[in-house]
Scaffold this motif. Structure first.
Motif, PDB file in Angstrom:
ATOM      1  N   GLY A   1      -5.054   9.331  -4.385  1.00  0.00           N
ATOM      2  CA  GLY A   1      -3.546   9.337  -3.968  1.00  0.00           C
ATOM      3  C   GLY A   1      -3.280   8.134  -3.217  1.00  0.00           C
ATOM      4  N   ASN A   2      -4.367   7.185  -3.086  1.00  0.00           N
ATOM      5  CA  ASN A   2      -3.867   5.908  -2.450  1.00  0.00           C
ATOM      6  C   ASN A   2      -3.911   4.902  -3.427  1.00  0.00           C
ATOM      7  OD1 ASN A   2      -4.267   7.060   0.049  1.00  0.00           O
ATOM      8  ND2 ASN A   2      -6.597   6.397   0.235  1.00  0.00           N
ATOM      9  N   ARG A   3      -2.631   4.156  -3.421  1.00  0.00           N
ATOM     10  CA  ARG A   3      -2.615   3.080  -4.288  1.00  0.00           C
ATOM     11  C   ARG A   3      -2.101   1.596  -3.736  1.00  0.00           C
ATOM     12  NH1 ARG A   3       2.349   3.614  -6.824  1.00  0.00           N
ATOM     13  NH2 ARG A   3       3.046   4.968  -5.691  1.00  0.00           N
ATOM     14  N   TYR A   4      -2.542   0.599  -4.329  1.00  0.00           N
ATOM     15  CA  TYR A   4      -2.423  -0.571  -3.512  1.00  0.00           C
ATOM     16  C   TYR A   4      -2.257  -1.870  -4.382  1.00  0.00           C
ATOM     17  CZ  TYR A   4      -7.547  -0.793  -3.680  1.00  0.00           C
ATOM     18  OH  TYR A   4      -8.819  -0.546  -4.062  1.00  0.00           O
ATOM     19  N   GLY A   5      -1.576  -2.858  -4.201  1.00  0.00           N
ATOM     20  CA  GLY A   5      -1.432  -3.920  -4.779  1.00  0.00           C
ATOM     21  C   GLY A   5      -1.392  -5.234  -4.119  1.00  0.00           C
ATOM     22  N   GLY A   6      -1.729  -6.292  -4.812  1.00  0.00           N
ATOM     23  CA  GLY A   6      -1.797  -7.681  -4.120  1.00  0.00           C
ATOM     24  C   GLY A   6      -3.143  -7.927  -3.948  1.00  0.00           C
ATOM     25  N   GLU A   7      -3.309  -9.112  -3.162  1.00  0.00           N
ATOM     26  CA  GLU A   7      -5.065  -9.469  -3.170  1.00  0.00           C
ATOM     27  C   GLU A   7      -5.458  -9.775  -1.599  1.00  0.00           C
ATOM     28  OE1 GLU A   7      -3.999 -13.384  -5.125  1.00  0.00           O
ATOM     29  OE2 GLU A   7      -4.987 -12.574  -6.721  1.00  0.00           O
ATOM     30  N   ILE A   8      -6.697  -9.668  -1.418  1.00  0.00           N
ATOM     31  CA  ILE A   8      -7.307 -10.003  -0.257  1.00  0.00           C
ATOM     32  C   ILE A   8      -8.359 -10.973  -0.844  1.00  0.00           C
ATOM     33  CG2 ILE A   8      -8.762  -9.458   1.744  1.00  0.00           C
ATOM     34  CD1 ILE A   8      -7.172  -6.789   1.787  1.00  0.00           C
TER      35      ILE A   8
ATOM     36  N   PHE B   1       1.056  -1.383   0.160  1.00  0.00           N
ATOM     37  CA  PHE B   1      -0.008  -0.003  -0.040  1.00  0.00           C
ATOM     38  C   PHE B   1       0.874   1.314  -0.021  1.00  0.00           C
ATOM     39  CE2 PHE B   1      -2.424   3.371   1.637  1.00  0.00           C
ATOM     40  CZ  PHE B   1      -4.050   3.273   0.859  1.00  0.00           C
ATOM     41  N   HIS B   2       0.394   2.357  -0.903  1.00  0.00           N
ATOM     42  CA  HIS B   2       1.174   3.560  -0.830  1.00  0.00           C
ATOM     43  C   HIS B   2       0.099   4.759  -0.734  1.00  0.00           C
ATOM     44  CE1 HIS B   2       4.921   1.866  -2.774  1.00  0.00           C
ATOM     45  NE2 HIS B   2       4.214   1.003  -3.347  1.00  0.00           N
ATOM     46  N   TYR B   3       0.739   5.402   0.301  1.00  0.00           N
ATOM     47  CA  TYR B   3      -0.022   6.875   0.488  1.00  0.00           C
ATOM     48  C   TYR B   3       0.969   7.695  -0.265  1.00  0.00           C
ATOM     49  CZ  TYR B   3      -2.889   5.380   4.525  1.00  0.00           C
ATOM     50  OH  TYR B   3      -3.799   4.965   5.455  1.00  0.00           O
ATOM     51  N   GLY B   4       0.492   8.150  -1.679  1.00  0.00           N
ATOM     52  CA  GLY B   4       1.310   8.686  -2.358  1.00  0.00           C
ATOM     53  C   GLY B   4       2.662   8.209  -2.515  1.00  0.00           C
TER      54      GLY B   4
END
Lengths: 310, 263
Positions: free
Chosen positions: B69-76, B22-25
């Motif tokens: 501005g929030n980016r995320y990758g992966g899985e739930i 997860f990225h905040y900016g």
């Protein structure tokens, strides 16, 4: 320091006294400034009241303007004001509220919305005669809406639109983010969130903005003169409600009209003292109408906010 | 390890976080987090402020989608249907209809107690009075609030005390029959007595629903959870049975935090 001599205490106290004197000075200055402002307004109002007192009779409200000052009244003016306000409100409120909601809840935050925001704030400060000139060109000449109630209503709607948008946005900003998140977390769509939460909770603020905008609009003279309201109207527009189906009648929208401030303006430009009395009496009524609207705004805000605590 | 308990990998799994970032900016807030959520168990996320535990919790119901501005990758992955909650093709509304959330500060709507509880049903378009009434009672009972409010369902929610408001929010979250219940530090705004009652409630709720709870309070994690994940600076340091994490942590950093050397 291990101990303080009594002289130190005296010193401290003297110092406090000196600083508190300044406090007192500013307090006095503030009261003076407030008194000056209030007294001026109250004096003006009392002066008007004294001048117009003799003319404040029931007949004054039910008579058309006349060449004889003693028989002249404000019937066409207050009916005109009322109908123009009706048009103004029904145009400006939905547009302003929708625009405000869109800007706060839907619009992406980038340079374009920043420019829109700055311009809306600027629009609230544009002199009203500019709106009159715009309306003359657009509504009267381009759209051919005539010098009618609907033109006047639309013009004043433009004038108060920025005020309503700003009031709506302010009201929406007062709603905590936790309420939005709470609604979204239960699976609400954006529109459900707006419909169930944003709209009802921002209502007190929106109402206040609308009424204060309307109080401003009802006293506006310049834009109404610019679009060509008549100063002498001895008839009423067709009634909006009629006894036969479909019961509503929209002819009044295109009727010529006059409004309170124009009637006052007209009377003050007459040389006879008796007309000055009429102007004073009509002014008292206009001021009373404005004060009543502001009072209503305060009362509504108080009433509706009672249930909103965060 | 207690042999009767068995390996975590053999327990029924309700959800799995896989390689979540997860990225905040520019800020990399969560790094490659992988952990399971066992069905009808309480899993606690602990760690010092800023470790990313709330960020992880809020990823489950896609709260981050509300902000730019929030980016995320992966899985739930949510079981049993293997839906990837983070898939852009999965509507966040669908996700939020399956997972409920209880927030840090009680956030009842300025509406009646009744309207608060059934709001999730309203959103789903349910209008039948009898259905709504049943839902309201069921959820309020499950949240141990029914007895206190049954005679004043139409009073404003703000008339309730802080602890009652939080239980109302729990009832509101339960009234949509969620598969997973997310708690974001649900007692941090409440006093110790009320906190105890909420913890008791969480204990009861796990019979019906899988629970993920973020907590600042280690004792709380120890009291309410079956599994604990210790997070530090955006990484999942250790995950396991709560008892093991607290009694014999494998990682030095976990041990330092548990024993109060920092945090």
């Amino acid at each position: 320091m291990s101990s303080s001599a009594p002289s130190d205490v005296a010193l401290i106290r003297a110092e406090i006294r000196r600083r508190k004197r300044r406090d007192l000075w500013f307090g006095a200055l503030g009261v003076l400034a407030l008194a000056l402002a209030l007294l001026t307004v109250v004096t003006l109002f009392i002066n008007m009241l004294i001048d117009g007192w003799a003319r404040l009779t029931p007949e004054f409200f039910t008579s058309f303007p006349s060449r004889r000052a003693g028989q002249a009244g404000i019937l066409s003016a207050w009916v005109g004001s009322l109908l123009v306000m009706l048009v103004t409100a029904s145009v400006a409120v939905p547009l302003g509220v929708a625009a405000g909601i869109w800007l706060e809840e839907y619009a992406p935050k980038h340079w374009l919305t920043d420019i829109i925001e700055i311009n809306i704030n600027n629009l609230a400060g544009v002199p009203s005669i500019i709106y009159g000139l715009l309306a003359l060109g657009l509504f009267v000449y381009t759209f051919g809406l005539g010098q009618s109630i609907r033109t006047a209503g639309l013009t004043l709607a433009l004038l108060i639109l920025p005020m309503i948008i700003v009031a709506t946005r302010e009201a929406i900003r007062g709603i905590p983010q936790s309420i939005r998140e709470g609604a979204y977390a239960l699976g609400a769509t954006r529109w459900q969130m707006v419909r169930h939460h944003i709209l009802p909770y921002s209502m007190p603020g929106i109402f206040t903005g609308v009424i204060i905008g309307m109080a401003r609009a009802i006293g506006e003279t310049a834009p109404i003169i610019t679009i060509g309201a008549l100063t002498f109207i001895a008839f009423l527009p067709p009634a909006p409600l009629v006894g036969t189906p479909p019961f509503v009648n929209f002819e009044w929208l295109s009727a010529p009209f006059t409004v309170m401030p124009i009637q006052i303006f007209n009377w003050t430009s007459r040389p006879e003292a008796a007309f000055q009395q009429n102007a004073a009496a009509a002014s008292v009524i206009l001021v009373a109408m404005t004060l009543m609207m502001n009072g209503l705004a305060i009362w509504l805000r108080y009433r509706l906010r009672k249930n909103l605590k965060w | 390890m207690d042999p009767s308990r068995g390996a975590i990998s053999e327990l029924p799994i309700k959800a799995e976080v896989r390689n979540f970032n997860f990225h905040y900016g520019e800020f990399h807030a969560l790094k490659d987090v992988t952990m399971p959520l066992c069905e009808r168990k309480v899993t606690a996320l602990i760690g010092p402020s800023g470790c990313g535990k709330s960020t992880l919790l809020r990823s489950f119901n896609r709260m981050h989608d509300l902000y730019a501005g929030n980016r995320y990758g992966g899985e739930i992955i949510l079981h049993p249907d293997q839906t990837n909650l983070l898939d852009p093709r999965v509507d966040p509304i669908e996700v939020r209809m399956r997972l409920s959330m209880v927030f840090q500060k009680p956030n009842p709507f300025p509406k009646s107690i009744y309207e608060n509880v059934i709001y999730g049903q309203r959103v789903r378009g349910v209008t039948k009075r009898s259905v709504l009434d049943d839902k309201a009672e069921e959820a309020l009972r499950a949240a141990a609030l029914w007895g206190e409010v049954k005679h004043r369902l139409h009073d404003m929610a703000f008339a309730l005390s802080g602890g009652q408001q939080q239980r109302l929010c729990i009832a509101r979250a339960l009234a949509t029959d969620p598969e997973v219940l997310l708690f974001d530090e649900p007692t941090s705004a409440l006093d110790p007595i009320v906190t105890a009652s909420i913890e008791e409630l969480i204990h009861q709720l796990k019979e019906k629903v899988t629970i993920l709870i973020v907590t600042h309070n280690m004792q709380q994690a120890a009291r309410v959870s079956d599994f604990t994940a210790y997070m530090y600076l955006g990484e999942l340091i250790e995950f396991g049975y709560t008892e093991e994490i607290f009694i014999k942590p494998r990682d030095k950093r976990t041990e330092d935090y548990i024993t109060g050397r920092f945090g």
